[in-house]
Design a protein around this motif. Structure first.
Motif, short mmCIF file in Angstrom:
data_model
loop_
_atom_site.label_atom_id
_atom_site.label_comp_id
_atom_site.label_asym_id
_atom_site.label_seq_id
_atom_site.Cartn_x
_atom_site.Cartn_y
_atom_site.Cartn_z
N TRP A 33 34.92 45.15 39.50
CA TRP A 33 35.73 44.41 38.52
C TRP A 33 36.33 45.37 37.52
CZ3 TRP A 33 36.25 44.01 33.33
CH2 TRP A 33 36.98 42.93 32.84
N TYR A 36 42.58 44.33 40.33
CA TYR A 36 43.83 43.61 40.47
C TYR A 36 44.85 44.48 41.20
CZ TYR A 36 41.54 41.24 36.60
OH TYR A 36 40.64 40.60 35.81
N GLN A 39 51.27 45.38 40.23
CA GLN A 39 52.29 44.36 40.25
C GLN A 39 53.49 44.77 39.43
OE1 GLN A 39 51.40 40.33 40.15
NE2 GLN A 39 49.22 40.51 40.47
N ARG A 71 46.85 44.20 33.85
CA ARG A 71 46.38 43.56 35.08
C ARG A 71 45.69 42.23 34.78
NH1 ARG A 71 47.04 48.68 35.86
NH2 ARG A 71 47.33 49.60 37.93
N TYR A 72 44.95 42.20 33.70
CA TYR A 72 44.28 40.97 33.29
C TYR A 72 45.31 39.87 33.02
CZ TYR A 72 41.63 37.87 30.11
OH TYR A 72 41.06 36.80 29.48
N GLN A 75 46.88 38.64 36.25
CA GLN A 75 45.98 37.76 37.01
C GLN A 75 45.95 36.38 36.39
OE1 GLN A 75 41.98 37.59 36.02
NE2 GLN A 75 41.19 37.67 38.10
N GLN A 76 45.80 36.32 35.07
CA GLN A 76 45.66 35.04 34.38
C GLN A 76 46.93 34.20 34.49
OE1 GLN A 76 42.84 33.86 32.60
NE2 GLN A 76 41.64 35.60 33.28
N ILE A 79 47.49 32.92 38.17
CA ILE A 79 46.62 31.79 38.52
C ILE A 79 47.09 30.52 37.82
CG2 ILE A 79 44.28 30.86 38.19
CD1 ILE A 79 43.20 33.61 38.88
N PRO A 164 38.42 34.07 35.84
CA PRO A 164 39.83 34.29 36.18
C PRO A 164 40.76 33.20 35.70
CG PRO A 164 38.56 33.74 38.14
CD PRO A 164 37.57 33.97 37.05
#
Length: 425
Positions: A33, A36, A39, A71-72, A75-76, A79, A164
């Motif tokens: 962890w 990710y 992107q 990256r966090y 991801q958030q 989603i 996530p």
């Protein structure tokens, strides 16, 4: 203090202990962890999208590494937007800027209590954001991972709060969505509760007593099924309430601050004349209507290069004054000490780009190749040569190894037994 506080994904010491409402054990984390994908940070909202858009300003603790935060956030938001698609709702979350700022307080509760309604109104309007999300490193003394107050959210970046769907959950609260019936204190609506289906909770669940990375990544909705079960009921239909909320343009939070109008684009280029071996000077040039002030962030992103070992992470907001067209930023490459260097003569790559423009759009990105300097590599190889294997002592002919050997064997077994006991307990 003039604000309405809705506590989410939190647990007071006197409250029942739900695993997802309070920081959970790192043993539940996926391997490596956070892991990710690289992107493009300008593609949160697809080209040509013309529906309701919730623009979000992120204010984060400067102690958080920029690339990890990036990256966090990707991801958030990904989603959250995937959830809208599953629920068949035309709606997008979109981060418009991320600003480092030291906030008052050492945890979610303290930060939430440190500001009043309207404190961040000026800065959110500067970037055309309807929602302000504060992301912090928490000491977890309050046992909370996230809260929502009006159009603000506060969330902990800690590994033990790395659910996530944490921001999708808090952003759901901004849009009126509620927890399960049994975890809702004020029942103003009779159709706005979270639900479980297929043995897993939906995004707005407060009862997250499960493996936090195995959940339904959408809002409760009786029109969606998992494992043969409807994922909502007449009274548990977060999706219906979300659609109603965003459709009421006069009152919906997403519509309260108009998005900024783009007045131009930027290009970035390496200035080879001003650059050196370990400092790369980047020119940032804008076009279009240059009579207005505007800004954009220049960012770095590792591909195979290693931040702090190969280069210093870059997350620099470039501010253009009216009629100013060119600015420069520097990417610092690292000449590490041999003990810290990567003992590999291969090339590693990173990229530089622009994103999150205030009235500006992004255009190109730059690719950089780095490698360990030759002199450092030579010293590195020498410093990291394996120690010679010691020559074993000659056998003295005692088959049993003597008293010392017997004692060592018992101690080793005792140590192994103690280790197994500790692991079991």
């Amino acid at each position: 203090m003039n604000k309405i506080l809705i506590v989410s994904l939190s647990a007071l010491l006197s409250a029942p202990t739900f695993a997802g409402m309070q920081p959970f054990s790192a043993n539940n984390l996926p391997e490596n962890w956070p892991n990710y994908e690289i992107q493009n940070y300008n593609s949160q909202v697809e080209d040509g999208y013309d529906g309701p858009l919730s623009n979000i300003l992120v204010i984060y603790d400067p102690s958080i590494k920029p690339e990890q935060l990036n990256r966090y956030l990707m991801q958030q938001t990904a989603i959250a937007n995937k959830a809208h698609d599953i629920n068949n709702i035309k709606y997008r979350r979109n981060v418009v800027a991320a600003i480092p700022m030291k906030l008052e307080g050492d945890n979610v509760a303290e930060v939430a209590d440190s500001f009043s309604f309207g404190d961040f109104d000026e800065i959110r309007r500067k970037y055309g954001a309807s929602v302000v999300s504060l992301v912090i490193n928490s000491n977890l003394a309050d046992r909370q991972c996230g809260v929502q107050t009006s159009y603000h959210t506060v969330s902990a970046f800690n590994e033990s709060c790395s659910l996530p769907t944490l921001l999708a959950h808090e952003w759901g609260h901004v849009d009126r969505l509620g927890h399960e019936y049994e975890h809702t204190q004020s029942h103003f609506e009779d159709d706005n509760y979270a639900w479980r289906c297929g043995g897993k909770p939906t995004i707005m669940s407060a009862d997250l007593n499960y493996n936090q990375f195995d959940l339904n990544e959408f809002y409760s909705d009786p029109n969606v099924t998992r494992g043969g079960e409807a994922c909502g009921t007449v009274t548990a239909n977060n999706a219906k309430v979300l659609l109603e909320t965003i459709s009421q343009v006069r009152t919906a939070d997403w519509a309260q601050v108009p998005p900024l109008t783009k007045i131009g684009n930027v290009t970035i280029a390496l200035d080879e004349n001003q650059s050196s071996e370990f400092e790369k000077v980047i020119t940032v040039t804008r076009d279009g209507d240059v009579s207005q002030a505007a800004s954009i962030e220049v960012y770095s992103d590792a591909v195979t290069a290693v931040p702090a070992t190969d280069y210093q992470e870059l997350a620099k907001r470039v501010e253009f004054a009216p009629n100013e067209t060119t600015k420069t930023v520097s990417l610092q490459l690292v000449n590490p000490a041999p003990t810290d260097a990567i003992c590999d003569d291969g090339e590693r790559t990173l990229k530089l780009g622009t994103r999150w423009g205030e009235k500006l759009g992004s255009s190109n990105q730059l690719d950089f190749t780095v490698k360990t300097p030759e002199d450092t590599l030579a010293s590195c190889a020498k410093d990291k040569e394996p120690e010679p294997t010691p020559t074993p002592a000659p056998d003295n002919g005692n088959d049993g190894g003597g008293g010392g050997g017997g004692s060592t064997g018992l101690l080793s077994l005792f140590g192994l037994a103690l280790l197994l006991f500790r692991r079991r307990n």
